[in-house]
Motif scaffolding. Sequence first.
Motif, PDB file in Angstrom:
ATOM      1  N   GLY A 150       1.258  -5.376  12.577  1.00 27.84           N
ATOM      2  CA  GLY A 150       1.374  -6.748  13.039  1.00 27.84           C
ATOM      3  C   GLY A 150       1.270  -7.815  11.961  1.00 27.84           C
ATOM      4  N   TYR A 151       1.370  -7.431  10.691  1.00 23.28           N
ATOM      5  CA  TYR A 151       1.340  -8.419   9.614  1.00 23.28           C
ATOM      6  C   TYR A 151       2.588  -9.304   9.689  1.00 23.28           C
ATOM      7  N   ALA A 152       2.460 -10.540   9.253  1.00 20.45           N
ATOM      8  CA  ALA A 152       3.617 -11.426   9.161  1.00 20.45           C
ATOM      9  C   ALA A 152       4.545 -10.886   8.080  1.00 20.45           C
ATOM     10  N   VAL A 153       5.849 -11.122   8.258  1.00 22.31           N
ATOM     11  CA  VAL A 153       6.829 -10.592   7.301  1.00 22.31           C
ATOM     12  C   VAL A 153       6.552 -11.093   5.891  1.00 22.31           C
ATOM     13  N   ARG A 154       6.215 -12.368   5.754  1.00 21.10           N
ATOM     14  CA  ARG A 154       5.935 -12.914   4.421  1.00 21.10           C
ATOM     15  C   ARG A 154       4.728 -12.222   3.785  1.00 21.10           C
ATOM     16  N   SER A 155       3.730 -11.913   4.593  1.00 22.12           N
ATOM     17  CA  SER A 155       2.548 -11.222   4.072  1.00 22.12           C
ATOM     18  C   SER A 155       2.909  -9.815   3.612  1.00 22.12           C
ATOM     19  N   ILE A 156       3.746  -9.141   4.404  1.00 19.39           N
ATOM     20  CA  ILE A 156       4.178  -7.788   4.044  1.00 19.39           C
ATOM     21  C   ILE A 156       4.951  -7.814   2.736  1.00 19.39           C
ATOM     22  N   ASN A 157       5.876  -8.733   2.606  1.00 21.14           N
ATOM     23  CA  ASN A 157       6.677  -8.813   1.389  1.00 21.14           C
ATOM     24  C   ASN A 157       5.826  -9.146   0.170  1.00 21.14           C
ATOM     25  N   SER A 158       4.808  -9.954   0.386  1.00 23.00           N
ATOM     26  CA  SER A 158       3.904 -10.286  -0.712  1.00 23.00           C
ATOM     27  C   SER A 158       3.130  -9.049  -1.158  1.00 23.00           C
ATOM     28  N   MET A 159       2.676  -8.254  -0.204  1.00 28.88           N
ATOM     29  CA  MET A 159       1.950  -7.020  -0.523  1.00 28.88           C
ATOM     30  C   MET A 159       2.856  -6.004  -1.212  1.00 28.88           C
ATOM     31  N   GLU A 219      -1.343 -10.387 -19.208  1.00 27.88           N
ATOM     32  CA  GLU A 219      -0.127 -11.118 -18.902  1.00 27.88           C
ATOM     33  C   GLU A 219      -0.404 -12.567 -18.495  1.00 27.88           C
ATOM     34  N   GLU A 220      -1.678 -12.952 -18.558  1.00 28.38           N
ATOM     35  CA  GLU A 220      -2.136 -14.314 -18.268  1.00 28.38           C
ATOM     36  C   GLU A 220      -1.895 -14.733 -16.820  1.00 28.38           C
ATOM     37  N   LYS A 221      -2.016 -13.768 -15.910  1.00 26.58           N
ATOM     38  CA  LYS A 221      -1.963 -14.100 -14.495  1.00 26.58           C
ATOM     39  C   LYS A 221      -3.247 -14.824 -14.121  1.00 26.58           C
ATOM     40  N   SER A 222      -3.174 -15.722 -13.166  1.00 28.93           N
ATOM     41  CA  SER A 222      -4.364 -16.456 -12.747  1.00 28.93           C
ATOM     42  C   SER A 222      -5.355 -15.502 -12.084  1.00 28.93           C
ATOM     43  N   ALA A 223      -6.614 -15.915 -12.038  1.00 25.70           N
ATOM     44  CA  ALA A 223      -7.657 -15.086 -11.436  1.00 25.70           C
ATOM     45  C   ALA A 223      -7.333 -14.784  -9.975  1.00 25.70           C
ATOM     46  N   ALA A 224      -6.807 -15.794  -9.263  1.00 23.60           N
ATOM     47  CA  ALA A 224      -6.461 -15.608  -7.850  1.00 23.60           C
ATOM     48  C   ALA A 224      -5.332 -14.589  -7.695  1.00 23.60           C
ATOM     49  N   THR A 225      -4.360 -14.639  -8.597  1.00 27.40           N
ATOM     50  CA  THR A 225      -3.235 -13.696  -8.548  1.00 27.40           C
ATOM     51  C   THR A 225      -3.710 -12.277  -8.825  1.00 27.40           C
ATOM     52  N   VAL A 226      -4.542 -12.122  -9.845  1.00 26.63           N
ATOM     53  CA  VAL A 226      -5.067 -10.789 -10.178  1.00 26.63           C
ATOM     54  C   VAL A 226      -5.843 -10.219  -8.998  1.00 26.63           C
ATOM     55  N   GLU A 227      -6.694 -11.052  -8.407  1.00 25.75           N
ATOM     56  CA  GLU A 227      -7.492 -10.607  -7.263  1.00 25.75           C
ATOM     57  C   GLU A 227      -6.595 -10.165  -6.113  1.00 25.75           C
ATOM     58  N   LYS A 228      -5.536 -10.930  -5.869  1.00 30.44           N
ATOM     59  CA  LYS A 228      -4.625 -10.628  -4.778  1.00 30.44           C
ATOM     60  C   LYS A 228      -3.865  -9.334  -5.026  1.00 30.44           C
ATOM     61  N   TYR A 229      -3.318  -9.156  -6.239  1.00 30.39           N
ATOM     62  CA  TYR A 229      -2.566  -7.948  -6.574  1.00 30.39           C
ATOM     63  C   TYR A 229      -3.445  -6.707  -6.445  1.00 30.39           C
ATOM     64  N   ILE A 230      -4.662  -6.790  -6.973  1.00 28.03           N
ATOM     65  CA  ILE A 230      -5.561  -5.636  -6.940  1.00 28.03           C
ATOM     66  C   ILE A 230      -5.970  -5.313  -5.505  1.00 28.03           C
ATOM     67  N   ARG A 231      -6.174  -6.341  -4.699  1.00 31.38           N
ATOM     68  CA  ARG A 231      -6.524  -6.121  -3.297  1.00 31.38           C
ATOM     69  C   ARG A 231      -5.404  -5.385  -2.570  1.00 31.38           C
ATOM     70  N   ASP A 232      -4.157  -5.771  -2.844  1.00 33.12           N
ATOM     71  CA  ASP A 232      -3.016  -5.119  -2.213  1.00 33.12           C
ATOM     72  C   ASP A 232      -2.868  -3.665  -2.682  1.00 33.12           C
ATOM     73  N   VAL A 233      -3.094  -3.445  -3.958  1.00 35.92           N
ATOM     74  CA  VAL A 233      -3.007  -2.076  -4.494  1.00 35.92           C
ATOM     75  C   VAL A 233      -4.087  -1.198  -3.876  1.00 35.92           C
ATOM     76  N   ARG A 234      -5.273  -1.738  -3.717  1.00 31.39           N
ATOM     77  CA  ARG A 234      -6.366  -0.962  -3.106  1.00 31.39           C
ATOM     78  C   ARG A 234      -6.041  -0.612  -1.649  1.00 31.39           C
ATOM     79  N   ALA A 235      -5.353  -1.530  -0.960  1.00 31.57           N
ATOM     80  CA  ALA A 235      -4.959  -1.262   0.426  1.00 31.57           C
ATOM     81  C   ALA A 235      -4.001  -0.069   0.464  1.00 31.57           C
ATOM     82  N   PHE A 236      -3.088  -0.033  -0.495  1.00 28.94           N
ATOM     83  CA  PHE A 236      -2.151   1.098  -0.580  1.00 28.94           C
ATOM     84  C   PHE A 236      -2.900   2.383  -0.922  1.00 28.94           C
TER      85      PHE A 236
END
Length: 234
Positions: A61-70, A19-36
């Motif tokens: 205690g995560y910030a609301v914006r961080s939670i919504n991003s995850m 889907e041509e997501k940036s490397a940083a975006t892919v890393e972030k999405y996968i990190r969040d999925v692994r947390a779940f």
Amino acid sequence: MREVNEASIQAYCRYLIREEKSAATVEKYIRDVRAFAAFLGKREVTKSGVIEFKKHLLESGYAVRSINSMLASLNGFLKFLGRADCRVRSVKLQKQVYCTEERELTRLEYQRLLHAAKRQEQLWLVMQAICGTGIRVSELRFFTVEAVTRGEISVNCKAKTRVILIPGKLRRALLNYARKQKIRSGVIFLTRSGKPMGRKMIWAQMKGLCKAANVDPRKVFPHILWLPWMRPGN
């Protein structure tokens, strides 16, 4: 569906890349999925399990914006798996009509940070590049010798291109730095191993300046260097 496994995570990773997501975006999405996945363990994916994860984030205690991003990352993963029925809503965030003093970097504080970075020429230039052009940290890779020589950089992101002019003083400083580092072409901001500098590295280096500059570390993020008072004429 059964529990989240490595095969499904890797499949999602490949999907994001297609889907041509940036490397940083892919890393972030996968990190969040692994947390779940870590939270869920061997349990099957269910709506109640996702709601429990959301509650867990709130209680941690995560910030609301961080939670919504995850949650956004997780909802995308669930849709990919064909389990859109398990997606959850983001946490409601009351609109903030002002920026609190605790979060806004002042002009004087920025100048102190720049002064503290004087002995770290690369970081000093990175900070001025971000402030002087409004560039995103992830876009610093577009600062190449060729582009700086022309005096403008073309940023290609999500099928869109925008041209950013480089102020003359910054342009001269960047080219002088490239000459000293014997960088004749390509990306100017490189690590010792020759790779483009990443967000985490820049953030860590900027945080390291805070004590010497007498600036609250909570105010310092790479993206916060572009503030209203930095606009031309202010």
